[in-house]
Design an enzyme around this catalytic site. Structure first.
Site, mmCIF file in Angstrom:
data_model
loop_
_atom_site.group_PDB
_atom_site.id
_atom_site.type_symbol
_atom_site.label_atom_id
_atom_site.label_comp_id
_atom_site.label_asym_id
_atom_site.label_seq_id
_atom_site.Cartn_x
_atom_site.Cartn_y
_atom_site.Cartn_z
ATOM 1 N N CYS A 106 41.021 37.380 33.260
ATOM 2 C CA CYS A 106 39.488 36.677 33.188
ATOM 3 C C CYS A 106 38.527 37.262 33.877
ATOM 4 C CB CYS A 106 39.539 35.329 33.683
ATOM 5 S SG CYS A 106 39.685 35.147 35.703
ATOM 6 N N CYS A 128 44.456 42.289 49.866
ATOM 7 C CA CYS A 128 43.802 41.613 50.694
ATOM 8 C C CYS A 128 43.005 40.569 49.926
ATOM 9 C CB CYS A 128 43.035 42.452 51.680
ATOM 10 S SG CYS A 128 41.969 41.165 52.953
#
Length: 149
Positions: A106, A128
């Site tokens: 997406c 991260c």
């Protein structure tokens, strides 16, 4: 041009549809490339076994067995679930060069990936990732153990 990000997302919604589906905090991070505050995310210290999916579209992104303690304030992984689960692209915001990580399904913002920091992981990479960008689906056995008194 990046062939991955030049392709339209497999899950595409209007801005209004994303705003309706996501909380304001989720929308800010996932759709506007925001960042949650360090050490505030629900998955920063989680050790539950399972699969981490995109909170926006549900695509599987990371497995808990690739999560490690980096002490940076956000969940850290040394590799995505599959090579095509995420898109990496150069991000030059905030006056520095970083590599942004997006959901390949997406195109929602997940976080950034860093390399060469010296962590003792197989890849020497640190994905991260914002907790608010993820949803953890515990393994069946793990879920059953959590339900026991």
């Amino acid at each position: 041009m990046d062939p991955q990000t030049d392709q339209p997302p497999k899950v595409a919604k209007t801005d209004a549809e994303w705003r309706e589906q996501l909380t304001p905090a989720e929308y800010q991070v996932l759709r506007k490339a925001g960042t949650e505050r360090a050490f505030t995310g629900e998955y920063t210290d989680t050790k539950t076994s399972g699969v981490y999916s995109c909170r926006a579209c549900g695509a599987e992104l990371f497995r808990s067995d690739t999560k490690f303690e980096s002490h940076c304030g956000w969940p850290s992984f040394f590799t995505p679930l599959a090579g095509d689960a995420v898109i990496e692209r150069v991000d030059t915001s905030l006056g520095m060069k970083r590599v942004e990580v997006l959901c390949a399904t997406c195109h929602s913002h997940l976080g950034h990936v860093f390399e060469g920091e010296g962590y003792g992981t197989p890849t020497d990479l640190r994905y991260c990732i914002n907790s608010i960008s993820l949803r953890l689906e515990p393994d069946a056995q793990e879920g059953a153990e959590q339900l026991r008194p």
